[in-house]
Scaffold this motif. Structure first.
Motif, PDB file in Angstrom:
ATOM      1  N   THR A 236      13.591  -0.398 -13.042  1.00  0.00           N
ATOM      2  CA  THR A 236      12.458  -0.615 -12.140  1.00  0.00           C
ATOM      3  C   THR A 236      12.427  -2.153 -11.770  1.00  0.00           C
ATOM      4  N   LYS A 237      12.380  -2.213 -10.448  1.00  0.00           N
ATOM      5  CA  LYS A 237      12.171  -3.587  -9.764  1.00  0.00           C
ATOM      6  C   LYS A 237      10.609  -4.080  -9.432  1.00  0.00           C
ATOM      7  N   GLN A 238       9.784  -2.784  -9.110  1.00  0.00           N
ATOM      8  CA  GLN A 238       8.378  -3.302  -8.951  1.00  0.00           C
ATOM      9  C   GLN A 238       7.541  -1.889  -9.210  1.00  0.00           C
ATOM     10  N   PHE A 239       6.098  -1.798  -9.536  1.00  0.00           N
ATOM     11  CA  PHE A 239       5.309  -0.983  -9.835  1.00  0.00           C
ATOM     12  C   PHE A 239       3.953  -1.210  -9.398  1.00  0.00           C
ATOM     13  N   ARG A 240       3.052  -0.185  -8.879  1.00  0.00           N
ATOM     14  CA  ARG A 240       1.763  -0.237  -8.704  1.00  0.00           C
ATOM     15  C   ARG A 240       0.969   0.610  -9.376  1.00  0.00           C
ATOM     16  N   MET A 241      -0.158   0.280 -10.184  1.00  0.00           N
ATOM     17  CA  MET A 241      -0.942   0.949 -10.682  1.00  0.00           C
ATOM     18  C   MET A 241      -2.260   1.392 -10.336  1.00  0.00           C
ATOM     19  N   ARG A 242      -2.955   2.339  -9.875  1.00  0.00           N
ATOM     20  CA  ARG A 242      -4.287   2.427  -9.461  1.00  0.00           C
ATOM     21  C   ARG A 242      -5.178   3.324 -10.190  1.00  0.00           C
ATOM     22  N   GLY A 243      -6.189   2.836 -10.356  1.00  0.00           N
ATOM     23  CA  GLY A 243      -7.328   3.713 -11.145  1.00  0.00           C
ATOM     24  C   GLY A 243      -8.648   3.515 -11.001  1.00  0.00           C
ATOM     25  N   THR A 244      -9.665   4.203 -11.385  1.00  0.00           N
ATOM     26  CA  THR A 244     -11.101   3.957 -11.259  1.00  0.00           C
ATOM     27  C   THR A 244     -11.363   3.867 -12.664  1.00  0.00           C
ATOM     28  N   ALA A 245     -11.916   2.546 -13.090  1.00  0.00           N
ATOM     29  CA  ALA A 245     -12.660   2.359 -14.465  1.00  0.00           C
ATOM     30  C   ALA A 245     -13.984   2.236 -14.354  1.00  0.00           C
ATOM     31  N   ASP A 246     -14.532   2.066 -15.753  1.00  0.00           N
ATOM     32  CA  ASP A 246     -16.118   2.079 -15.600  1.00  0.00           C
ATOM     33  C   ASP A 246     -16.848   0.771 -14.930  1.00  0.00           C
ATOM     34  N   LYS A 247     -15.830  -0.281 -14.792  1.00  0.00           N
ATOM     35  CA  LYS A 247     -16.516  -1.405 -14.034  1.00  0.00           C
ATOM     36  C   LYS A 247     -15.884  -1.736 -12.757  1.00  0.00           C
ATOM     37  N   GLY A 248     -15.174  -0.669 -12.369  1.00  0.00           N
ATOM     38  CA  GLY A 248     -14.629  -0.786 -10.787  1.00  0.00           C
ATOM     39  C   GLY A 248     -13.097  -0.489 -10.739  1.00  0.00           C
ATOM     40  N   PRO A 249     -12.396  -0.900  -9.723  1.00  0.00           N
ATOM     41  CA  PRO A 249     -11.267  -0.179  -9.594  1.00  0.00           C
ATOM     42  C   PRO A 249     -10.137  -1.097 -10.115  1.00  0.00           C
ATOM     43  N   LEU A 250      -9.077  -0.353 -10.441  1.00  0.00           N
ATOM     44  CA  LEU A 250      -7.879  -1.079 -10.862  1.00  0.00           C
ATOM     45  C   LEU A 250      -6.815  -0.613  -9.837  1.00  0.00           C
ATOM     46  N   ASP A 251      -6.340  -1.939  -9.516  1.00  0.00           N
ATOM     47  CA  ASP A 251      -5.101  -1.733  -8.469  1.00  0.00           C
ATOM     48  C   ASP A 251      -4.131  -3.266  -8.624  1.00  0.00           C
ATOM     49  N   MET A 252      -3.228  -2.866  -9.316  1.00  0.00           N
ATOM     50  CA  MET A 252      -2.216  -3.754  -9.820  1.00  0.00           C
ATOM     51  C   MET A 252      -0.742  -3.596  -9.478  1.00  0.00           C
ATOM     52  N   THR A 253      -0.241  -4.641  -8.831  1.00  0.00           N
ATOM     53  CA  THR A 253       1.146  -4.427  -8.523  1.00  0.00           C
ATOM     54  C   THR A 253       2.059  -5.680  -9.045  1.00  0.00           C
ATOM     55  N   VAL A 254       2.971  -5.088  -9.826  1.00  0.00           N
ATOM     56  CA  VAL A 254       4.099  -6.035 -10.712  1.00  0.00           C
ATOM     57  C   VAL A 254       5.328  -6.069 -10.109  1.00  0.00           C
ATOM     58  N   THR A 255       5.888  -7.263  -9.477  1.00  0.00           N
ATOM     59  CA  THR A 255       7.230  -7.485  -9.202  1.00  0.00           C
ATOM     60  C   THR A 255       8.214  -7.981  -9.997  1.00  0.00           C
ATOM     61  N   PHE A 256       9.219  -7.643 -10.430  1.00  0.00           N
ATOM     62  CA  PHE A 256       9.917  -8.251 -11.558  1.00  0.00           C
ATOM     63  C   PHE A 256      11.232  -9.167 -10.957  1.00  0.00           C
ATOM     64  N   LEU A 257      11.245 -10.315 -11.450  1.00  0.00           N
ATOM     65  CA  LEU A 257      12.357 -11.391 -11.178  1.00  0.00           C
ATOM     66  C   LEU A 257      13.426 -11.322 -11.642  1.00  0.00           C
ATOM     67  N   ASP A 258      13.522 -11.178 -13.116  1.00  0.00           N
ATOM     68  CA  ASP A 258      14.877 -11.194 -13.770  1.00  0.00           C
ATOM     69  C   ASP A 258      14.429 -10.492 -15.130  1.00  0.00           C
ATOM     70  N   PHE A 259      15.470 -10.267 -15.804  1.00  0.00           N
ATOM     71  CA  PHE A 259      15.256  -9.855 -17.370  1.00  0.00           C
ATOM     72  C   PHE A 259      16.438 -10.103 -18.312  1.00  0.00           C
ATOM     73  N   ASN A 260      16.148 -10.057 -19.548  1.00  0.00           N
ATOM     74  CA  ASN A 260      17.282 -10.288 -20.378  1.00  0.00           C
ATOM     75  C   ASN A 260      17.775 -11.711 -20.199  1.00  0.00           C
ATOM     76  N   LYS A 261      17.049 -12.608 -19.833  1.00  0.00           N
ATOM     77  CA  LYS A 261      17.551 -14.195 -19.806  1.00  0.00           C
ATOM     78  C   LYS A 261      16.529 -14.845 -20.864  1.00  0.00           C
ATOM     79  N   PRO A 262      17.030 -16.045 -21.343  1.00  0.00           N
ATOM     80  CA  PRO A 262      16.386 -16.915 -22.361  1.00  0.00           C
ATOM     81  C   PRO A 262      15.213 -17.159 -21.746  1.00  0.00           C
ATOM     82  N   VAL A 263      13.983 -17.037 -22.702  1.00  0.00           N
ATOM     83  CA  VAL A 263      12.623 -17.572 -22.239  1.00  0.00           C
ATOM     84  C   VAL A 263      12.296 -18.745 -23.438  1.00  0.00           C
TER      85      VAL A 263
END
Length: 286
Positions: A236-263
């Motif tokens: 998965t390179k990118q994802f977007r999640m949307r929903g309606t919560a008690d305190k308002g809308p959720l709309d989040m997009t995450v884009t991944f830059l790399d993985f399994n590299k030293p942190v």
């Protein structure tokens, strides 16, 4: 130092933590491979295959942008390692009165919140506040799915599996994301039905996904609409999640830059840090 200073800094930390809490995603895509899936691979099978890839993740580096219920618009960048457990995140809450990004670091069993120049003025020149998770009794839940004792970030790999709970996954088309050719999928996940379907999973997988689901159900979200962009290597390179919560809308997009590299994450200098546990102890004694 007045105890009210602690309260002010904790409010800033809580805002950043709540924003971080809703972050989700999947395994970052590599730069090789075409976006088209095999003709024999159905949308549901493609999503399941990408979810399976999450088991091989040891670290992630990603960017996020969107709207968080009750917190407003946020943006940021984070890197996290599962073993050893460590995390570094810079978050900007665009709809809150802050003097810049809030930085969060998890090092060992301590979490640090950096509040910038404004916090330094309120804390005798110290710009970081330390949460000793062991001293505060929060380290018992410290693992890759509950970083910071549940106060900062969830393991992004777990949320990528949510689309497997959709009965209407469909292919939208092919798109280039961050220079990577991907296939775009979309579906709706009723959270109650997804939770019930987890009974067929092994114990470790079930518990991991149930913990990830809890953060959304506690927000009052009944269903999530999810878009996922998967590369030719089934990541998965990118994802977007949307929903309606008690305190308002959720709309989040995450884009991944790399993985399994030293942190590598280091603690801030002690001279710039206020220890919350020590502050609370002194307040009680006072």
């Amino acid at each position: 130092m007045k105890l009210s200073v602690n309260d002010a800094v904790r409010r800033r930390a809580t805002g950043a933590a709540l924003a971080a809490l809703v972050l989700g995603g999947g395994v970052v895509g590599c730069s090789k491979g075409a976006g088209e899936e095999s003709p024999a691979l159905t949308p549901a099978a493609a999503v399941a295959k990408a979810a399976k890839k999450t088991e091989d993740i040891t670290s992630l580096h990603y960017r996020m942008k969107g709207e968080v219920p009750g917190e407003g618009r946020i943006s940021g960048e984070a890197a996290m390692s599962m073993k050893p457990l460590a995390m570094s995140m810079k978050m900007t809450a665009k709809d809150q009165a802050t003097d810049g990004p809030v930085e969060i670091r998890l090092v060992g069993k301590a979490m640090y919140i950096g509040g910038g120049l404004k916090a330094a003025k309120e804390m005798d020149g110290k710009s970081w506040i330390k949460f000793d998770l062991a001293a505060l009794g929060a380290d018992k839940e410290l693992n890759t799915d509950q970083l910071g004792g549940g106060q900062t970030d969830k393991n992004p790999a777990t949320e990528s599996t949510f689309l497997t709970g959709s009965k209407n996954v469909k292919k939208v088309g092919t798109e280039t994301v961050g220079g990577v050719r991907t296939t775009h999928y979309k579906g709706t996940i009723p959270l109650d039905a997804f939770r019930k379907s987890l009974k067929s999973q092994d114990k470790a997988t079930r518990e991991k996904r149930e913990k990830a689901l809890d953060q959304y159900t506690k927000m009052g979200i009944d269903a999530i609409t999810m878009d996922m962009w998967i590369d030719g290597a089934d990541h998965t390179k990118q994802f977007r999640m949307r929903g309606t919560a008690d305190k308002g809308p959720l709309d989040m997009t995450v884009t991944f830059l790399d993985f399994n590299k030293p942190v590598t994450v280091t603690a801030p200098p002690a001279k710039d840090t206020v220890d919350l546990a020590g502050m609370m102890k002194n307040a009680r004694q006072g």
